[in-house]
Design a protein around this motif. Structure first.
Motif, PDB file in Angstrom:
ATOM      1  N   VAL A 358       0.847  -1.195   0.000  1.00  0.00           N
ATOM      2  CA  VAL A 358       0.000   0.000   0.000  1.00  0.00           C
ATOM      3  C   VAL A 358       0.882   1.245   0.000  1.00  0.00           C
ATOM      4  N   VAL A 359       0.562   2.192  -0.881  1.00  0.00           N
ATOM      5  CA  VAL A 359       1.330   3.432  -0.953  1.00  0.00           C
ATOM      6  C   VAL A 359       1.044   4.275   0.283  1.00  0.00           C
ATOM      7  N   ARG A 360       2.088   4.596   1.041  1.00  0.00           N
ATOM      8  CA  ARG A 360       1.951   5.400   2.251  1.00  0.00           C
ATOM      9  C   ARG A 360       2.377   6.849   2.036  1.00  0.00           C
ATOM     10  N   TYR A 361       3.224   7.059   1.025  1.00  0.00           N
ATOM     11  CA  TYR A 361       3.716   8.423   0.813  1.00  0.00           C
ATOM     12  C   TYR A 361       4.264   8.542  -0.599  1.00  0.00           C
ATOM     13  N   GLU A 362       4.039   9.700  -1.211  1.00  0.00           N
ATOM     14  CA  GLU A 362       4.594  10.012  -2.525  1.00  0.00           C
ATOM     15  C   GLU A 362       5.096  11.448  -2.507  1.00  0.00           C
ATOM     16  N   CYS A 363       6.198  11.673  -3.190  1.00  0.00           N
ATOM     17  CA  CYS A 363       6.699  13.038  -3.281  1.00  0.00           C
ATOM     18  C   CYS A 363       7.599  13.185  -4.494  1.00  0.00           C
ATOM     19  N   ALA A 364       7.765  14.418  -4.920  1.00  0.00           N
ATOM     20  CA  ALA A 364       8.702  14.759  -5.990  1.00  0.00           C
ATOM     21  C   ALA A 364       9.780  15.637  -5.365  1.00  0.00           C
ATOM     22  N   ALA A 365      11.005  15.128  -5.321  1.00  0.00           N
ATOM     23  CA  ALA A 365      12.107  15.853  -4.687  1.00  0.00           C
ATOM     24  C   ALA A 365      13.027  16.426  -5.755  1.00  0.00           C
ATOM     25  N   ASN A 366      13.351  17.691  -5.613  1.00  0.00           N
ATOM     26  CA  ASN A 366      14.237  18.354  -6.566  1.00  0.00           C
ATOM     27  C   ASN A 366      15.696  18.166  -6.175  1.00  0.00           C
ATOM     28  N   ALA A 367      16.546  18.057  -7.185  1.00  0.00           N
ATOM     29  CA  ALA A 367      17.969  17.847  -6.952  1.00  0.00           C
ATOM     30  C   ALA A 367      18.560  18.993  -6.138  1.00  0.00           C
ATOM     31  N   THR A 368      19.415  18.642  -5.191  1.00  0.00           N
ATOM     32  CA  THR A 368      20.100  19.649  -4.382  1.00  0.00           C
ATOM     33  C   THR A 368      21.533  19.864  -4.852  1.00  0.00           C
ATOM     34  N   PHE A 369      22.010  18.978  -5.729  1.00  0.00           N
ATOM     35  CA  PHE A 369      23.341  19.126  -6.321  1.00  0.00           C
ATOM     36  C   PHE A 369      23.242  18.769  -7.794  1.00  0.00           C
ATOM     37  N   VAL A 370      23.783  19.622  -8.655  1.00  0.00           N
ATOM     38  CA  VAL A 370      23.717  19.395 -10.099  1.00  0.00           C
ATOM     39  C   VAL A 370      25.093  19.646 -10.704  1.00  0.00           C
ATOM     40  N   ASP A 371      25.551  18.705 -11.526  1.00  0.00           N
ATOM     41  CA  ASP A 371      26.803  18.870 -12.262  1.00  0.00           C
ATOM     42  C   ASP A 371      26.618  18.233 -13.631  1.00  0.00           C
ATOM     43  N   SER A 372      26.436  19.063 -14.662  1.00  0.00           N
ATOM     44  CA  SER A 372      26.155  18.568 -16.006  1.00  0.00           C
ATOM     45  C   SER A 372      24.873  17.737 -15.961  1.00  0.00           C
ATOM     46  N   ASN A 373      24.934  16.454 -16.332  1.00  0.00           N
ATOM     47  CA  ASN A 373      23.754  15.588 -16.290  1.00  0.00           C
ATOM     48  C   ASN A 373      23.658  14.800 -14.988  1.00  0.00           C
ATOM     49  N   LEU A 374      24.524  15.108 -14.033  1.00  0.00           N
ATOM     50  CA  LEU A 374      24.549  14.415 -12.750  1.00  0.00           C
ATOM     51  C   LEU A 374      23.701  15.176 -11.736  1.00  0.00           C
ATOM     52  N   ASN A 375      22.721  14.485 -11.154  1.00  0.00           N
ATOM     53  CA  ASN A 375      21.816  15.106 -10.187  1.00  0.00           C
ATOM     54  C   ASN A 375      21.763  14.277  -8.914  1.00  0.00           C
ATOM     55  N   LEU A 376      21.745  14.970  -7.778  1.00  0.00           N
ATOM     56  CA  LEU A 376      21.716  14.295  -6.486  1.00  0.00           C
ATOM     57  C   LEU A 376      20.785  15.042  -5.543  1.00  0.00           C
ATOM     58  N   VAL A 377      20.035  14.285  -4.758  1.00  0.00           N
ATOM     59  CA  VAL A 377      19.192  14.887  -3.735  1.00  0.00           C
ATOM     60  C   VAL A 377      19.369  14.111  -2.434  1.00  0.00           C
TER      61      VAL A 377
END
Length: 417
Positions: A358-377
């Motif tokens: 059962v889905v308990r939570y959903e979210c869309a998180a934006n990257a907090t670090f970006v380098d070219s095509n590399l994204n990290l949150v």
């Protein structure tokens, strides 16, 4: 009989043993495929025993099985006396450096094996070095696939040196490994002296501009190489951003501290030594405190949860829920289209499911670090309180990117930073 294929039959070790007995008597079968058949080491050993007496089989495919080092060693020993098998396909098994080292010893004496596929196993630099040593003296192998393993610069450098003297290898796949500029430059030097390699795959490693330029220069200088794939390189920074997981040596060091009571720097007293039983309990629990991680190197094919990167929250030794302090997601992605036709891939869609799905939570998180095509949150409880509610057995999923492109590497980590 020319070909017998038992793909997806899930015959297991018992079925493999039955087939092995038939192989000992069969005098006509030339090709055998036992792909995704749940054959383990016991089944592989039975097949190996049959290979010591069989004189007709020229192709054997054991891909997508759980064969480990023990089964691989048995097959390798059998091939030292088998004089007919020319193609051996062992991709997508559980073969590590020990198993590959056994195969390498066989390659030193084998004169019949021409095609060897070991892609998507657990081969590191030590295994690659063993294969390289074999390539220096082998005179029959023309195709070698070591893609989708864990070979870095050290292994690549060893293979490069072997290419300088090898006179038969024509097709070499080292794609989707951990090779950087140093390994690429070494391979480039090897290619300049090699006269037989016509196809080379180095895609989806972590080769930068300098390494790619060296390969390109070597390709232009050699007359033999007609095809070279070096596309879709992973940003080298991605590997440095992945959380460092403790090694066995790290755990042994901490355990020694716990039971020996080491002296504190600039302090008159030492830490109290703990009983071994208590220290072992702490170390077992620490494995969970450290966190769990799932990393994928292949791109996802659809936008369903079937392609989702998933981590299950573990339980502690006492059966309690582990306290997750943070979630980290990393993605290196190559886009086929530029914005606005493609999304930028900087948004991560997370879904949390309980034990029942059962889905308990959903979210869309934006990257907090970006380098070219590399994204990290990095997601913490302060901004996403649901993290405190995670329980053992719950699953955290990262859905595939919605952008028009491919994910070169994607990692999901649950733990403490």
């Amino acid at each position: 009989m020319e070909w017998d294929s038992l793909i997806h039959r899930r015959i297991g070790d018992a079925g493999a043993q039955v087939i092995a007995e038939e192989l000992k008597r069969n005098a006509t079968l030339a090709r055998l495929g036992l792909i995704e058949s749940q054959i383990g080491d016991a089944g592989a050993r039975a097949i190996a025993e049959a290979l010591t007496v069989n004189t007709t089989l020229i192709t054997l495919s054991l891909e997508k099985n759980p064969i480990g080092d023990a089964g691989t060693k048995a097959i390798a020993e059998a091939l030292k006396v088998n004089l007919t098998l020319a193609t051996l396909l062992l991709g997508e098994n559980q073969i590590g450096d020990a198993g590959v080292q056994a195969i390498a010893e066989t390659l030193k004496v084998s004169t019949t094996l021409t095609r060897l596929q070991l892609q998507k196993n657990q081969i590191g630099d030590a295994g690659a070095q063993a294969i390289a040593a074999a390539l220096r003296v082998n005179t029959s192998l023309t195709e070698l696939n070591l893609g989708l393993n864990q070979i870095g610069d050290v292994g690549a450098q060893a293979i490069a040196e072997a290419l300088k003297v090898n006179k038969t290898l024509a097709w070499l796949d080292l794609g989707q490994n951990l090779i950087g500029d140093a390994g690429a430059k070494a391979i480039a030097e090897g290619l300049r002296e090699n006269t037989t390699v016509t196809r080379l795959h180095l895609d989806r490693n972590r080769i930068g501009y300098d390494g790619a330029q060296a390969i390109d220069d070597a390709r232009n200088a050699t007359k033999a190489l007609t095809y070279c794939s070096i596309d879709n390189q992973i940003n080298p920074l991605a590997f440095s951003l992945l959380p460092r997981l403790a090694t066995a040596k790290d755990l042994q060091t901490v355990f020694h501290w716990l039971v020996s009571g080491p002296e504190l720097q600039d302090q008159p007293a030492a830490l109290p030594a703990l009983p071994v039983e208590l220290a072992e309990r702490i170390m077992d629990e620490a494995c969970y405190w450290q966190g769990v991680q799932h990393t994928k190197r292949s791109h996802f094919h659809d936008g369903t949860t079937n392609g989702a990167l998933t981590v299950t929250v573990p339980q502690g030794i006492a059966g309690n829920s582990v306290r997750v302090k943070a979630i980290q997601v990393l993605r290196d992605e190559k886009h086929w289209l530029d914005p606005p036709y493609s999304t930028n891939g900087k948004t991560f869609d997370l879904v949390v499911r309980d034990k029942g799905g059962v889905v308990r939570y959903e979210c869309a998180a934006n990257a907090t670090f970006v380098d070219s095509n590399l994204n990290l949150v990095t997601i913490r409880p302060a901004s996403h309180p649901f993290i405190r509610q995670l329980r053992k057995g719950w699953q955290v999923q990262v859905l595939p990117s919605k952008s028009f492109g491919i994910s070169l590497i994607e990692s999901l980590y649950l733990g403490a930073f």
